[in-house]
Design a protein around this motif. Structure first.
Motif, PDB file in Angstrom:
ATOM      1  N   ARG A 210       2.860 -28.841 -49.383  1.00 49.78           N
ATOM      2  CA  ARG A 210       2.428 -27.771 -48.476  1.00 49.78           C
ATOM      3  C   ARG A 210       1.381 -28.288 -47.495  1.00 49.78           C
ATOM      4  O   ARG A 210       1.390 -27.924 -46.311  1.00 49.78           O
ATOM      5  CB  ARG A 210       1.884 -26.594 -49.288  1.00 49.78           C
ATOM      6  CG  ARG A 210       1.549 -25.374 -48.442  1.00 49.78           C
ATOM      7  CD  ARG A 210       1.276 -24.159 -49.301  1.00 49.78           C
ATOM      8  NE  ARG A 210       0.847 -23.024 -48.498  1.00 49.78           N
ATOM      9  CZ  ARG A 210       0.505 -21.828 -49.003  1.00 49.78           C
ATOM     10  NH1 ARG A 210       0.578 -21.623 -50.319  1.00 49.78           N
ATOM     11  NH2 ARG A 210       0.099 -20.852 -48.201  1.00 49.78           N
ATOM     12  N   LEU A 211       0.479 -29.149 -47.986  1.00 49.55           N
ATOM     13  CA  LEU A 211      -0.490 -29.778 -47.078  1.00 49.55           C
ATOM     14  C   LEU A 211       0.214 -30.554 -45.974  1.00 49.55           C
ATOM     15  O   LEU A 211      -0.180 -30.492 -44.799  1.00 49.55           O
ATOM     16  CB  LEU A 211      -1.406 -30.725 -47.855  1.00 49.55           C
ATOM     17  CG  LEU A 211      -2.668 -30.197 -48.513  1.00 49.55           C
ATOM     18  CD1 LEU A 211      -3.393 -31.325 -49.221  1.00 49.55           C
ATOM     19  CD2 LEU A 211      -3.589 -29.531 -47.486  1.00 49.55           C
ATOM     20  N   LEU A 212       1.248 -31.290 -46.354  1.00 49.84           N
ATOM     21  CA  LEU A 212       1.979 -32.076 -45.360  1.00 49.84           C
ATOM     22  C   LEU A 212       2.597 -31.169 -44.304  1.00 49.84           C
ATOM     23  O   LEU A 212       2.531 -31.464 -43.101  1.00 49.84           O
ATOM     24  CB  LEU A 212       3.062 -32.913 -46.042  1.00 49.84           C
ATOM     25  CG  LEU A 212       2.578 -34.067 -46.929  1.00 49.84           C
ATOM     26  CD1 LEU A 212       3.749 -34.693 -47.667  1.00 49.84           C
ATOM     27  CD2 LEU A 212       1.850 -35.127 -46.100  1.00 49.84           C
ATOM     28  N   ARG A 213       3.204 -30.063 -44.733  1.00 51.26           N
ATOM     29  CA  ARG A 213       3.871 -29.156 -43.796  1.00 51.26           C
ATOM     30  C   ARG A 213       2.878 -28.456 -42.883  1.00 51.26           C
ATOM     31  O   ARG A 213       3.112 -28.333 -41.678  1.00 51.26           O
ATOM     32  CB  ARG A 213       4.678 -28.081 -44.555  1.00 51.26           C
ATOM     33  CG  ARG A 213       5.812 -28.587 -45.379  1.00 51.26           C
ATOM     34  CD  ARG A 213       6.820 -27.495 -45.745  1.00 51.26           C
ATOM     35  NE  ARG A 213       6.242 -26.254 -46.213  1.00 51.26           N
ATOM     36  CZ  ARG A 213       5.867 -25.998 -47.456  1.00 51.26           C
ATOM     37  NH1 ARG A 213       5.988 -26.947 -48.375  1.00 51.26           N
ATOM     38  NH2 ARG A 213       5.389 -24.820 -47.809  1.00 51.26           N
ATOM     39  N   GLU A 214       1.782 -27.985 -43.465  1.00 48.78           N
ATOM     40  CA  GLU A 214       0.910 -27.074 -42.729  1.00 48.78           C
ATOM     41  C   GLU A 214      -0.309 -27.740 -42.098  1.00 48.78           C
ATOM     42  O   GLU A 214      -0.874 -27.196 -41.146  1.00 48.78           O
ATOM     43  CB  GLU A 214       0.442 -25.949 -43.666  1.00 48.78           C
ATOM     44  CG  GLU A 214       1.603 -25.103 -44.195  1.00 48.78           C
ATOM     45  CD  GLU A 214       1.138 -23.976 -45.114  1.00 48.78           C
ATOM     46  OE1 GLU A 214      -0.095 -23.819 -45.293  1.00 48.78           O
ATOM     47  OE2 GLU A 214       2.002 -23.252 -45.647  1.00 48.78           O
ATOM     48  N   GLU A 215      -0.708 -28.910 -42.613  1.00 45.94           N
ATOM     49  CA  GLU A 215      -1.945 -29.517 -42.142  1.00 45.94           C
ATOM     50  C   GLU A 215      -1.779 -30.903 -41.541  1.00 45.94           C
ATOM     51  O   GLU A 215      -2.506 -31.283 -40.625  1.00 45.94           O
ATOM     52  CB  GLU A 215      -2.951 -29.596 -43.294  1.00 45.94           C
ATOM     53  CG  GLU A 215      -3.422 -28.257 -43.821  1.00 45.94           C
ATOM     54  CD  GLU A 215      -4.339 -27.534 -42.857  1.00 45.94           C
ATOM     55  OE1 GLU A 215      -5.254 -28.169 -42.309  1.00 45.94           O
ATOM     56  OE2 GLU A 215      -4.115 -26.325 -42.649  1.00 45.94           O
ATOM     57  N   ALA A 243      12.078 -30.392 -42.762  1.00 45.65           N
ATOM     58  CA  ALA A 243      11.014 -29.424 -42.514  1.00 45.65           C
ATOM     59  C   ALA A 243       9.629 -30.031 -42.717  1.00 45.65           C
ATOM     60  O   ALA A 243       8.647 -29.555 -42.140  1.00 45.65           O
ATOM     61  CB  ALA A 243      11.191 -28.213 -43.427  1.00 45.65           C
ATOM     62  N   LEU A 244       9.545 -31.080 -43.525  1.00 41.18           N
ATOM     63  CA  LEU A 244       8.255 -31.730 -43.753  1.00 41.18           C
ATOM     64  C   LEU A 244       7.792 -32.507 -42.532  1.00 41.18           C
ATOM     65  O   LEU A 244       6.591 -32.705 -42.332  1.00 41.18           O
ATOM     66  CB  LEU A 244       8.351 -32.678 -44.954  1.00 41.18           C
ATOM     67  CG  LEU A 244       8.288 -32.058 -46.351  1.00 41.18           C
ATOM     68  CD1 LEU A 244       8.596 -33.114 -47.406  1.00 41.18           C
ATOM     69  CD2 LEU A 244       6.927 -31.440 -46.602  1.00 41.18           C
ATOM     70  N   GLY A 245       8.747 -32.989 -41.748  1.00 41.07           N
ATOM     71  CA  GLY A 245       8.378 -33.782 -40.589  1.00 41.07           C
ATOM     72  C   GLY A 245       7.881 -35.160 -40.945  1.00 41.07           C
ATOM     73  O   GLY A 245       7.144 -35.786 -40.185  1.00 41.07           O
ATOM     74  N   ILE A 246       8.250 -35.658 -42.117  1.00 41.81           N
ATOM     75  CA  ILE A 246       7.843 -36.992 -42.566  1.00 41.81           C
ATOM     76  C   ILE A 246       9.043 -37.665 -43.214  1.00 41.81           C
ATOM     77  O   ILE A 246       9.777 -37.037 -43.979  1.00 41.81           O
ATOM     78  CB  ILE A 246       6.650 -36.892 -43.547  1.00 41.81           C
ATOM     79  CG1 ILE A 246       6.212 -38.274 -44.026  1.00 41.81           C
ATOM     80  CG2 ILE A 246       6.963 -35.991 -44.725  1.00 41.81           C
ATOM     81  CD1 ILE A 246       4.919 -38.243 -44.824  1.00 41.81           C
TER      82      ILE A 246
END
Length: 387
Positions: A210-215, A243-246
């Motif tokens: 969630r940190l990866l997605r949102e921050e 969706a993670l963008g990584i």
């Protein structure tokens, strides 16, 4: 007398079989009964502003000193074929660049009393003890870092992951709120150009994702991300990664990428894990179904593939207390199967915490302790020239 004894043995066997069959049929219900809180969810009050300035809210951070569990360095077993020190020991390598690690520990709170673990002066002593054991065994492979930060947080209790009740989601959200505050304090304590490693296991990996997605994605910190180690939590290649963008780490020298694996000995029975995964909703809003799970091979640092036990630089074999142990090279191989599970061959003797189905979840990181240490060192060195 002998006949009566045989009757007694026969009755015991029948009772055992009936009990075993009953357990197999109702094991999910029994686990939920034992671990899911029956009380209503009580909203957790937000932590005070800058609460994470207090060193007491960290298991590991700069300044803790010799009592910092993440700074533990196990020795190689005396019976190892080759006596050696870990190649990434910072004192001996001398070539590692500065980088900082943020590690989120897995679930250590098992009580039904609350949906979230208390912290501070009212903390649960057993949950605290287990969390320190986890940090010692799972964050220590990152001890080549110049800084390691591992926060205490009001983690969701184990039972929150065994029910679909709305209270469970509220508990997980409350835990994430603490992790987010700790992460922001961690960033604010670093120089703006310090490379960072983000790592977690199980519940810790859920919050990390969630940190990866949102921050992290799209932020300045993304450019200085050495790698993210979201271990022990299934990630869908099709429904989560985009969706993670990584990207998933494809080579051992790649930076800014994601690593993940879930370990099973053979014969593996991951049916309960696969069922829960298949029925869960991905980050794209669709069911994960039979999509492939992200599997990084920790012996090669690559997506998928296999490697023999000779490539294993050292498995951390714990003692009975799980608070100490030694490194044994060549203990287990690693192979990513078609589902995305990491298979490690015959069950190794690591202790009594193997889950049903030959699930080595608790040992995901210790199985590959020395390779994880070498992996993060190589990626940190690869990022330095780019910066």
């Amino acid at each position: 007398m002998a006949k009566k004894f045989l009757y007694f043995i026969a009755i015991c066997i029948v009772l055992f079989l009936v009990g075993r069959i009953g357990y197999e049929i109702f094991k999910d219900e029994l686990a939920a009964f034992a671990l899911v809180p029956s009380n209503e969810f009580t909203p957790t009050e937000p932590l005070e502003a800058n609460a994470y300035q207090d060193p007491a809210l960290w298991y590991s951070r700069p300044g803790i000193g010799i009592n910092d569990p993440a700074r533990w360095q196990p020795a190689y077993a005396a019976t190892a074929a080759e006596t050696r020190e870990p190649a990434t020991d910072r004192d001996k390598a001398g070539s590692l660049p500065n980088f900082a690690v943020f590690f989120i520990h897995p679930t250590s709170y098992l009580s039904r009393s609350n949906w979230n673990a208390p912290i501070g002066e009212i903390a649960d002593e057993e949950a605290e003890r287990i969390a320190r054991v986890y940090v010692r065994g799972m964050a220590s492979p990152f001890n080549g870092a110049s800084e390691i930060w591992a926060p205490k947080y009001r983690q969701a209790t184990m039972g929150a992951f065994l029910t679909d009740a709305p209270e469970a989601e509220q508990a997980i959200d409350a835990a994430y709120a603490d992790v987010l505050e700790a992460y922001r304090y961690f960033l604010g304590s670093l120089d703006d150009d310090t490379p960072i490693v983000l790592a977690g296991h199980s519940q810790g990996s859920l919050h990390l994702l969630r940190l990866l997605r949102e921050e992290v994605t799209g932020s300045p910190e993304a450019d200085r991300l050495v790698a993210a180690y979201a271990i022990g939590w299934p990630i869908s290649v099709d429904h989560d990664l985009p969706a993670l963008g990584i990207a998933a780490c494809a080579t051992p020298a790649q930076t800014g990428c994601l690593l993940s694996w879930s370990s099973f000995a053979e014969p593996a029975d991951p049916s309960s894990v696969i069922e829960a995964y298949s029925n869960s909703v991905g980050f794209d809003g669709e069911l994960r179904g039979d999509s492939t799970i992200l599997c990084t091979n920790p012996l090669t640092g690559k997506f998928g593939g296999s490697a023999p036990e000779s490539a294993n630089l050292g498995t951390l074999v714990p003692d009975d207390s799980m608070s100490n142990g030694e490194l044994v090279p060549g203990a287990v191989p690693a192979r990513c199967d078609e589902r995305g599970l990491l298979l490690i061959g015959d069950p190794p003797e690591l202790g009594s915490y193997v889950l049903p189905g030959n699930n080595y979840h608790v040992y995901d990181i210790p199985l590959f302790w020395a390779n994880t240490q070498a992996d993060v060192a190589q990626r940190a060195q690869a990022l330095e020239p780019a910066n």
